[in-house]
Scaffold this motif. Sequence first.
Motif, mmCIF file in Angstrom:
data_model
loop_
_atom_site.group_PDB
_atom_site.id
_atom_site.type_symbol
_atom_site.label_atom_id
_atom_site.label_comp_id
_atom_site.label_asym_id
_atom_site.label_seq_id
_atom_site.Cartn_x
_atom_site.Cartn_y
_atom_site.Cartn_z
ATOM 1 N N MET A 163 0.833 -1.207 0.000
ATOM 2 C CA MET A 163 0.000 0.000 0.000
ATOM 3 C C MET A 163 0.874 1.267 0.000
ATOM 4 O O MET A 163 0.591 2.239 -0.706
ATOM 5 N N THR A 164 1.934 1.233 0.794
ATOM 6 C CA THR A 164 2.833 2.392 0.874
ATOM 7 C C THR A 164 3.557 2.605 -0.449
ATOM 8 O O THR A 164 3.675 3.746 -0.926
ATOM 9 N N SER A 167 1.204 4.080 -2.957
ATOM 10 C CA SER A 167 0.958 5.491 -2.676
ATOM 11 C C SER A 167 2.138 6.365 -3.070
ATOM 12 O O SER A 167 1.955 7.479 -3.589
ATOM 13 N N ILE A 175 -3.211 4.189 -6.987
ATOM 14 C CA ILE A 175 -3.442 4.663 -5.623
ATOM 15 C C ILE A 175 -4.886 4.417 -5.199
ATOM 16 O O ILE A 175 -5.150 3.974 -4.078
ATOM 17 N N LYS A 176 -5.847 4.675 -6.106
ATOM 18 C CA LYS A 176 -7.259 4.453 -5.792
ATOM 19 C C LYS A 176 -7.540 2.973 -5.555
ATOM 20 O O LYS A 176 -8.267 2.606 -4.625
ATOM 21 N N ASN A 179 -6.030 1.950 -2.210
ATOM 22 C CA ASN A 179 -6.841 2.435 -1.087
ATOM 23 C C ASN A 179 -8.097 1.596 -0.904
ATOM 24 O O ASN A 179 -8.516 1.311 0.227
ATOM 25 N N ASN A 182 -7.031 -1.700 0.587
ATOM 26 C CA ASN A 182 -6.665 -1.475 1.987
ATOM 27 C C ASN A 182 -7.896 -1.316 2.864
ATOM 28 O O ASN A 182 -7.948 -1.813 4.001
ATOM 29 N N SER A 183 -8.919 -0.639 2.340
ATOM 30 C CA SER A 183 -10.157 -0.458 3.089
ATOM 31 C C SER A 183 -10.839 -1.792 3.342
ATOM 32 O O SER A 183 -11.330 -2.063 4.453
#
Length: 348
Positions: A163-164, A167, A175-176, A179, A182-183
């Motif tokens: 994730m990092t 980003s 990135i979307k 995210n 990750n959610s």
Amino acid sequence: METTKSDRTVYFDYLRVFSTFAMMILHISVQNWYVTDVNSFEWQVFNFFDSIVRWSVPVFVMISGSLFLNREIPLSKIYSKYIFRLIVSFVVWSVIYSMFDDGSITLKISSVIQGHYHMWFIPMIIGLYICIPFIKAIVKNEFRIKYFLLLALIFSFVIPEIMTLASDFGNELIIKIANAINSSINNMNVKIVLGYTGYFILGYSLNKISITKKQQTIIYILGLLGFVCTIGLDLLVALKTQTCCSNYYDNFTVNVLLEAMAVFTWFKYKRYDYERINNIMQRLSKYSFGAYLIHALIIEQLNIRIGLNTLSFNPVLAVISISTLVFVVSFLISSILNHISVIKKYMV
């Protein structure tokens, strides 16, 4: 595993001492890290030193896991001896550090409760000690150990780092997507395998198992890759954003995990043939907790009283020489405190 005549694990003494020194280097190299231009030579030096010692805290946790999970300790003793001592140390040293802080009584009380910046380690270790009876149930079964470590690797290290990376280096679409993933993962709420329990069990496991020469080589290669990635990734993001980056310093990054595993394994399989040096390291090891507690105060007072910090002269020499000075003074003070029975028992 190398042991002394009293069946003491020699490499744990070395690991404690070197980890303490590494932590001092970390805190010294970060001293002016925030206020230095990321394009400057000074920042590159600070980033380098900070990156190569990030294994220190994970290794401390791994040592604790090796020691506490390898023997039967009554819960009453865990609380009355180990946790009680940590609580007393935390409170006493928080009060000491607050005395050197400016501010109102309210701020001082707050600082006592929260502890100095480097003392976050103590509540974390207390949390692990509280959970030892549950963790012991995991390590009694080889399958449970492997399964726990696998889940910890995936959810504590791999996914967060992906994730990092997404980003920091991905485009808007990546990135979307990252995210969104990750959610969904956060909604799984698998907190049982998050946190320092993974390092706690990993230390126990690495200490207990026999690692072949070929496996050691692989661990060292991966560890070297971890060191390079810690240095390089933070540098790339810092240059890209023109702001300080610490995304890959985190103890729950794959690169720092690889660093810690390599260091732990190297010390485990190193030969310790010199009894005199072993005895010195054993004594220093006993003083390491006290040195950890006092070292931040020494760093700050050297800067406040005589203006000695990592920007005082060449940053390479400054980090090395100040770290060495702090190491010597911290262990000297700790050795004195360890000869006072009450202080030795409860504070260091």
